[in-house]
Design an enzyme around this catalytic site. Structure first.
Site, PDB file in Angstrom:
ATOM      1  N   ASP A 119      77.991 -76.225  64.719  1.00 53.68           N
ATOM      2  CA  ASP A 119      76.987 -76.966  63.947  1.00 53.68           C
ATOM      3  C   ASP A 119      76.755 -78.291  64.680  1.00 53.68           C
ATOM      4  O   ASP A 119      77.604 -79.183  64.650  1.00 53.68           O
ATOM      5  CB  ASP A 119      77.528 -77.194  62.532  1.00 53.68           C
ATOM      6  N   CYS A 136      77.488 -84.078  50.941  1.00 53.08           N
ATOM      7  CA  CYS A 136      77.521 -82.615  51.086  1.00 53.08           C
ATOM      8  C   CYS A 136      78.818 -82.141  51.728  1.00 53.08           C
ATOM      9  O   CYS A 136      78.840 -81.151  52.465  1.00 53.08           O
ATOM     10  CB  CYS A 136      76.327 -82.092  51.883  1.00 53.08           C
TER      11      CYS A 136
HETATM   12  C1  LIG Z   1      76.993 -81.598  60.001  1.00 56.35           C
HETATM   13  C2  LIG Z   1      75.792 -81.139  59.247  1.00 56.35           C
HETATM   14  N1  LIG Z   1      75.592 -79.820  59.067  1.00 56.35           N
HETATM   15  C3  LIG Z   1      74.525 -79.353  58.410  1.00 56.35           C
HETATM   16  C4  LIG Z   1      73.579 -80.192  57.875  1.00 56.35           C
HETATM   17  C5  LIG Z   1      72.410 -79.611  57.145  1.00 56.35           C
HETATM   18  O1  LIG Z   1      71.247 -79.879  57.834  1.00 56.35           O
HETATM   19  P1  LIG Z   1      69.824 -79.543  57.211  1.00 56.35           P
HETATM   20  O2  LIG Z   1      69.821 -80.103  55.837  1.00 56.35           O
HETATM   21  O3  LIG Z   1      68.872 -80.235  58.129  1.00 56.35           O
HETATM   22  O4  LIG Z   1      69.653 -78.072  57.238  1.00 56.35           O
HETATM   23  C6  LIG Z   1      73.747 -81.569  58.036  1.00 56.35           C
HETATM   24  C7  LIG Z   1      72.767 -82.498  57.467  1.00 56.35           C
HETATM   25  O5  LIG Z   1      72.980 -83.242  56.544  1.00 56.35           O
HETATM   26  C8  LIG Z   1      74.875 -82.050  58.728  1.00 56.35           C
HETATM   27  O6  LIG Z   1      75.075 -83.356  58.887  1.00 56.35           O
END
Ligand SMILES: Cc1ncc(COP(=O)(O)O)c(C=O)c1O
Lengths: 407, 134
Positions: A199, A364
């Site tokens: 990721d 999150c």
């Molecule tokens: C480490 C990480 N993974 C996944 C995401 C999710 O990204 P998105 O909301 O653009 O799909 C984020 C964004 O907040 C993130 O910081």
């Protein structure tokens, strides 16, 4: 150091905004970055001059739009050094990229197979695997973090076994700012023939990523965190893996032939791009990458590193502060903290009144919050358009806020 | 005793003394600090207000036809705002509450100035009060 810093700030028109009559100090780029003029103009220009649905028309505009869209694919391929452009799949963002892999790669898994994630994952890299669990009895194993906010690599090695089918971890934690040793993580997995998903949502605009050198199997990221529009993202996957995986969604553009009896699917990358995609977003992504390249990722990382060191040094001096940041050098300018006895939301609300935008809450990453034993943190993140003067103002304002809120 | 509307008007006047937002918040914070803590037995999920980043509890109690509220929050600003709400509704009958309309929030500008998460929390706090008296 980035030359002409003032000029870089001038590229982002929103930074001149005033909030509550105070200059905006935007410290939440880890959630989403602001956009430079070149990106904003490219999108406007596209709609003014080239807009038409891609891959559909024989006419001039559609072909022009298609060409621009496909140019972005090649740009992304070069940016992360993928072998083929058809290994670049356009998605809605990081979240959709992981959901796609969890669904389609997940289809290839059997009951009892295991997927390894980590304790510092964003919900986007937790929940898709739990959804897969509703279809297949897979097991989710979690790499713990150490007391110094690092992944526990020794524990990771112990989690691997015959049933491990995928390792899916974040490159940089969006809460802790820790940069994980992804090469090591990939090498360990590959020694056991296990593919790895990284990721890169927080790293793609911060560190050069060479997917061939890393030998990573899947890489996902979002446009909106790297100065492009929202609603566009990338899934990179190795050709052979993507070929083995069934389509994610069905619809237009992803087929070779359709009858009511049987449908055959298009080749990569169309196979994974059902329906009308966000082509204006894709076009903005090309411009954003060019913008990053023009400044240089090395220079960006170096400057953001200096902002980070400066901010951490200042914050450490504050009484009653708990910083959730590693003592090691492998970190970025994403800084989480709490002040003892004060709720993170109160700090965020008061800083807002001073024009400062920080993020508060669980970011999150609720399981990580649980591990840290808190309901949330205050998070300040700094990118290329932030300044040392903003950090001074932020810390001074924080001190004032703390004095007001303290019992 | 003042009516609900009179109490609201009183709050609006109190806030009009402050020209600066920081001062208005200082006032809210002080209210939050001065509020008595809710005993832990009341901090149950059934009294929790959904939709807030911080935890807010609102405990109703009926005495002689009238309803009284206890409230607490782990965030001080939320607690201060909850105080204002409680001050308006405490000691009222069901009829008084269900017939009332809240205008003070808008008048002191709290809604546009509070983060949407908090505005949502505020809305659900008020919503919960109206539901208690149904
Ligand atoms: C480490 C990480 N993974 C996944 C995401 C999710 O990204 P998105 O909301 O653009 O799909 C984020 C964004 O907040 C993130 O910081």
């Amino acid at each position: 150091m980035i030359d002409n810093l003032n000029k870089i700030r001038n590229d982002f028109p929103i930074l001149k905004t005033k909030v509550y009559d105070k200059p905006l100090v935007f410290l939440d780029s880890a959630a989403s970055s602001q956009k430079p003029d070149c990106v904003i103009n490219a999108v406007a220009d596209f709609y003014k001059r080239h807009n038409a649905n891609i891959h559909r028309g024989v006419y001039f505009l559609s072909q022009k739009a298609t060409a621009l869209y496909e140019e972005t694919r090649v740009k992304v391929q070069q940016f992360i050094n993928a072998k083929y452009s058809h290994e670049i799949i356009f998605t809605r963002g990081t979240t959709e990229g992981i959901n796609l892999v969890a669904s389609s790669f997940g289809d290839l898994l059997s009951d009892g197979d295991e997927v390894i994630i980590s304790e510092m994952e964003h919900h986007a890299n937790i929940v898709p695997w739990q959804l897969l669990q509703k279809r297949k009895k897979i097991v989710i194993k979690v790499i713990p973090i150490t007391s110094d906010f690092q992944l526990d690599i020794a524990a990771y090695k112990k989690l691997i076994n015959q049933r491990t089918k995928l390792v899916s971890v974040t490159h940089i934690s969006n809460t802790l700012g820790t940069i994980n040793p992804i090469q090591l993580i990939i090498d360990i997995a590959h020694a056991n023939n296990i593919p790895v998903l990284i990721d890169a949502a927080q790293s793609i605009h911060h560190k050069a990523i060479d997917v061939q050198k890393l030998d990573v199997d899947f890489l996902v990221f979002s446009g909106h965190k790297m100065y492009a529009e929202t609603g566009i993202g990338i899934l990179y996957g190795k050709e052979d893996l993507l070929n083995k995986m069934p389509p994610y969604q069905g619809g237009g553009d992803m087929i070779k032939d359709v009858t009511f009896e049987q449908t055959t699917f298009a080749e990569l990358p169309q196979k994974f791009e059902a329906g009308t995609t966000n082509y204006s977003g894709a076009i903005s992504l090309k411009v954003a990458i060019e913008y990053i390249e023009k400044i240089g990722l090395d220079k960006i990382a170096c400057y953001e590193g200096k902002l980070q060191d400066y901010a951490i040094a200042k914050l450490r001096k504050m009484p009653d502060i708990q910083l959730y940041t590693t003592s090691k050098f492998n970190k970025t300018s994403v800084i989480s903290f709490n002040i003892k006895g004060i709720h993170h939301e109160d700090i965020g609300t008061m800083l807002d009144k001073m024009g400062i935008a920080v993020r508060t809450g669980g970011h999150c990453t609720y399981p990580l919050m649980k591990k840290l034993g808190v309901t949330g943190t205050v998070r300040a993140s700094f990118v290329l358009y932030n300044t040392f003067a903003e950090i001074d103002f932020f810390v001074k304002s924080l001190q004032r806020v703390v004095n007001m809120l303290k019992n | 005793m003042k009516t609900i509307d009179q109490t609201q008007q009183e709050i609006v006047e109190e806030f009009s003394m402050f020209s600066d937002w920081m001062d208005k918040y200082e006032y809210i914070i002080d209210m939050g600090k001065n509020l008595e803590q809710l005993p832990d037995d009341f901090k149950k999920d059934e009294f929790l207000i959904p939709g807030c980043q911080s935890r807010v509890w609102l405990v109703p109690e009926f005495r002689d036809d009238k309803v009284f509220f206890k409230t607490d929050s782990d965030a001080i600003i939320t607690k201060g705002i909850a105080c204002l709400i409680v001050r308006i509704f405490n000691g009222r009958t069901k009829e008084e509450i269900s017939k009332s309309k809240l205008f003070f929030i808008e008048k002191i500008g709290l809604v546009q100035n509070l983060s949407p998460t908090r505005a949502n929390g505020l809305a659900s706090m008020v919503d919960k009060i109206y539901r208690y008296v149904k």
